[in-house]
Design a protein around this motif. Sequence first.
Motif, PDB file in Angstrom:
ATOM      1  N   VAL A  31      -6.843   8.514   2.121  1.00  0.00           N
ATOM      2  CA  VAL A  31      -7.176   8.346   4.172  1.00  0.00           C
ATOM      3  C   VAL A  31      -9.234   8.367   4.026  1.00  0.00           C
ATOM      4  CG1 VAL A  31      -7.170   9.322   6.145  1.00  0.00           C
ATOM      5  CG2 VAL A  31      -4.992   9.220   4.788  1.00  0.00           C
ATOM      6  N   GLY A  32      -9.136   9.290   3.533  1.00  0.00           N
ATOM      7  CA  GLY A  32     -10.781   9.288   3.344  1.00  0.00           C
ATOM      8  C   GLY A  32     -11.294   7.546   2.800  1.00  0.00           C
ATOM      9  N   VAL A  33     -10.786   7.380   1.662  1.00  0.00           N
ATOM     10  CA  VAL A  33     -11.633   5.592   1.981  1.00  0.00           C
ATOM     11  C   VAL A  33     -11.052   4.878   2.227  1.00  0.00           C
ATOM     12  CG1 VAL A  33     -10.742   4.311  -0.550  1.00  0.00           C
ATOM     13  CG2 VAL A  33     -11.384   5.722  -1.528  1.00  0.00           C
ATOM     14  N   ILE A  34      -9.728   4.527   3.075  1.00  0.00           N
ATOM     15  CA  ILE A  34     -10.342   3.882   4.444  1.00  0.00           C
ATOM     16  C   ILE A  34     -11.419   4.209   5.555  1.00  0.00           C
ATOM     17  CG2 ILE A  34      -8.326   3.115   5.637  1.00  0.00           C
ATOM     18  CD1 ILE A  34      -7.836   2.341   4.046  1.00  0.00           C
TER      19      ILE A  34
ATOM     20  N   ARG B 176      -1.865   6.882   7.214  1.00  0.00           N
ATOM     21  CA  ARG B 176      -1.354   6.486   6.045  1.00  0.00           C
ATOM     22  C   ARG B 176      -0.617   5.446   6.616  1.00  0.00           C
ATOM     23  NH1 ARG B 176      -2.211   8.492   1.076  1.00  0.00           N
ATOM     24  NH2 ARG B 176      -0.345   7.139   0.493  1.00  0.00           N
ATOM     25  N   VAL B 177       0.764   5.848   7.146  1.00  0.00           N
ATOM     26  CA  VAL B 177       1.477   4.253   7.654  1.00  0.00           C
ATOM     27  C   VAL B 177      -0.233   3.384   8.839  1.00  0.00           C
ATOM     28  CG1 VAL B 177       3.039   3.652  10.114  1.00  0.00           C
ATOM     29  CG2 VAL B 177       3.343   5.648   8.521  1.00  0.00           C
ATOM     30  N   VAL B 178      -1.123   3.891  10.150  1.00  0.00           N
ATOM     31  CA  VAL B 178      -1.409   2.732  10.152  1.00  0.00           C
ATOM     32  C   VAL B 178      -2.268   2.128   9.033  1.00  0.00           C
ATOM     33  CG1 VAL B 178      -3.783   2.591  11.876  1.00  0.00           C
ATOM     34  CG2 VAL B 178      -1.845   4.168  12.609  1.00  0.00           C
ATOM     35  N   ALA B 179      -2.905   3.062   8.333  1.00  0.00           N
ATOM     36  CA  ALA B 179      -3.404   1.996   7.164  1.00  0.00           C
ATOM     37  C   ALA B 179      -2.955   1.724   6.316  1.00  0.00           C
ATOM     38  CB  ALA B 179      -4.581   3.829   6.227  1.00  0.00           C
ATOM     39  N   GLY B 180      -1.664   1.085   5.852  1.00  0.00           N
ATOM     40  CA  GLY B 180      -0.301   0.918   4.845  1.00  0.00           C
ATOM     41  C   GLY B 180      -0.452   1.518   4.226  1.00  0.00           C
ATOM     42  N   LEU B 181      -0.714   2.613   3.991  1.00  0.00           N
ATOM     43  CA  LEU B 181      -0.200   3.461   2.868  1.00  0.00           C
ATOM     44  C   LEU B 181       1.287   3.848   2.813  1.00  0.00           C
ATOM     45  CD1 LEU B 181      -3.716   5.314   2.732  1.00  0.00           C
ATOM     46  CD2 LEU B 181      -3.329   3.410   1.437  1.00  0.00           C
ATOM     47  N   GLY B 182       1.326   3.670   1.922  1.00  0.00           N
ATOM     48  CA  GLY B 182       3.423   5.079   1.475  1.00  0.00           C
ATOM     49  C   GLY B 182       2.661   5.771   1.347  1.00  0.00           C
ATOM     50  N   GLU B 183       4.240   6.943   1.064  1.00  0.00           N
ATOM     51  CA  GLU B 183       4.341   7.913   1.987  1.00  0.00           C
ATOM     52  C   GLU B 183       3.873   7.984  -0.002  1.00  0.00           C
ATOM     53  OE1 GLU B 183       5.714  11.667   3.876  1.00  0.00           O
ATOM     54  OE2 GLU B 183       5.365   9.668   4.355  1.00  0.00           O
ATOM     55  N   PRO B 184       3.488   9.605   0.165  1.00  0.00           N
ATOM     56  CA  PRO B 184       3.049  10.239  -1.557  1.00  0.00           C
ATOM     57  C   PRO B 184       4.203  10.761  -1.575  1.00  0.00           C
ATOM     58  CG  PRO B 184       1.696  10.817   0.489  1.00  0.00           C
ATOM     59  CD  PRO B 184       2.582  10.127   0.988  1.00  0.00           C
ATOM     60  N   ASP B 185       4.592  11.263  -2.513  1.00  0.00           N
ATOM     61  CA  ASP B 185       5.445  11.797  -3.540  1.00  0.00           C
ATOM     62  C   ASP B 185       4.709  13.474  -3.478  1.00  0.00           C
ATOM     63  OD1 ASP B 185       7.114  13.269  -5.016  1.00  0.00           O
ATOM     64  OD2 ASP B 185       6.947  12.667  -6.653  1.00  0.00           O
ATOM     65  N   TRP B 186       4.741  13.953  -2.482  1.00  0.00           N
ATOM     66  CA  TRP B 186       4.596  14.951  -1.960  1.00  0.00           C
ATOM     67  C   TRP B 186       4.906  16.653  -3.401  1.00  0.00           C
ATOM     68  CZ3 TRP B 186       0.652  15.617   1.341  1.00  0.00           C
ATOM     69  CH2 TRP B 186       0.889  14.163   2.344  1.00  0.00           C
ATOM     70  N   GLY B 187       5.775  16.194  -4.014  1.00  0.00           N
ATOM     71  CA  GLY B 187       6.476  17.149  -5.133  1.00  0.00           C
ATOM     72  C   GLY B 187       5.269  17.153  -5.906  1.00  0.00           C
ATOM     73  N   ALA B 188       4.871  15.768  -6.145  1.00  0.00           N
ATOM     74  CA  ALA B 188       3.862  15.537  -7.021  1.00  0.00           C
ATOM     75  C   ALA B 188       2.720  16.195  -7.514  1.00  0.00           C
ATOM     76  CB  ALA B 188       3.331  13.992  -7.435  1.00  0.00           C
ATOM     77  N   ARG B 189       2.168  16.857  -8.679  1.00  0.00           N
ATOM     78  CA  ARG B 189       1.135  17.278  -8.653  1.00  0.00           C
ATOM     79  C   ARG B 189       0.185  16.833  -8.154  1.00  0.00           C
ATOM     80  NH1 ARG B 189      -1.133  21.177 -13.033  1.00  0.00           N
ATOM     81  NH2 ARG B 189      -3.744  20.986 -12.569  1.00  0.00           N
ATOM     82  N   GLY B 190      -1.139  17.046  -7.277  1.00  0.00           N
ATOM     83  CA  GLY B 190      -2.664  16.526  -6.504  1.00  0.00           C
ATOM     84  C   GLY B 190      -2.032  15.682  -5.632  1.00  0.00           C
ATOM     85  N   ALA B 191      -0.429  16.041  -5.197  1.00  0.00           N
ATOM     86  CA  ALA B 191      -0.859  14.752  -4.078  1.00  0.00           C
ATOM     87  C   ALA B 191      -1.266  14.334  -3.059  1.00  0.00           C
ATOM     88  CB  ALA B 191       1.173  15.126  -3.776  1.00  0.00           C
ATOM     89  N   TYR B 192      -0.725  16.078  -1.990  1.00  0.00           N
ATOM     90  CA  TYR B 192      -2.524  16.431  -0.917  1.00  0.00           C
ATOM     91  C   TYR B 192      -3.616  15.841  -1.438  1.00  0.00           C
ATOM     92  CZ  TYR B 192      -4.903  19.142   2.448  1.00  0.00           C
ATOM     93  OH  TYR B 192      -5.674  19.502   3.754  1.00  0.00           O
ATOM     94  N   ARG B 193      -4.102  16.414  -2.346  1.00  0.00           N
ATOM     95  CA  ARG B 193      -5.461  15.824  -2.453  1.00  0.00           C
ATOM     96  C   ARG B 193      -5.646  14.075  -2.542  1.00  0.00           C
ATOM     97  NH1 ARG B 193     -10.674  17.641  -4.322  1.00  0.00           N
ATOM     98  NH2 ARG B 193     -11.545  16.260  -5.171  1.00  0.00           N
ATOM     99  N   ILE B 194      -4.780  13.340  -3.524  1.00  0.00           N
ATOM    100  CA  ILE B 194      -4.449  11.829  -3.211  1.00  0.00           C
ATOM    101  C   ILE B 194      -4.495  11.609  -2.201  1.00  0.00           C
ATOM    102  CG2 ILE B 194      -3.535  10.278  -4.359  1.00  0.00           C
ATOM    103  CD1 ILE B 194      -2.966  11.825  -7.336  1.00  0.00           C
ATOM    104  N   ALA B 195      -3.324  11.786  -1.258  1.00  0.00           N
ATOM    105  CA  ALA B 195      -3.594  11.496   0.002  1.00  0.00           C
ATOM    106  C   ALA B 195      -4.483  11.808   0.857  1.00  0.00           C
ATOM    107  CB  ALA B 195      -2.071  12.730   0.038  1.00  0.00           C
ATOM    108  N   THR B 196      -5.015  12.418   0.961  1.00  0.00           N
ATOM    109  CA  THR B 196      -6.741  12.828   1.520  1.00  0.00           C
ATOM    110  C   THR B 196      -7.637  11.883   0.953  1.00  0.00           C
ATOM    111  OG1 THR B 196      -7.083  14.793   0.519  1.00  0.00           O
ATOM    112  CG2 THR B 196      -5.674  14.837   2.438  1.00  0.00           C
ATOM    113  N   ALA B 197      -7.535  11.502  -0.173  1.00  0.00           N
ATOM    114  CA  ALA B 197      -8.700  10.513  -1.083  1.00  0.00           C
ATOM    115  C   ALA B 197      -7.960   8.869  -0.130  1.00  0.00           C
ATOM    116  CB  ALA B 197      -8.720  11.611  -2.084  1.00  0.00           C
TER     117      ALA B 197
END
Length: 66
Positions: free
Chosen positions: A51-54, A28-49
Amino acid sequence: MDELVDRIRHAADQTGEAHFLELLRWHRVVAGLGEPDWGARGAYRIATAHVGVIALEMIVVPHRVV
């Protein structure tokens, strides 16, 4: 996209959660994406998605510099 997320989830299962999350943060850092809110609902899925889009963009447009 679900197939890609499933593949990423499978890779996470193979490497272990702590190691995978560290790799995910690095990508995520390499792709220029910020740190997700890991406590938010669906954070893992959003974070991996994200990276998948990149990753898909890099396959479709291989000259893209991240």
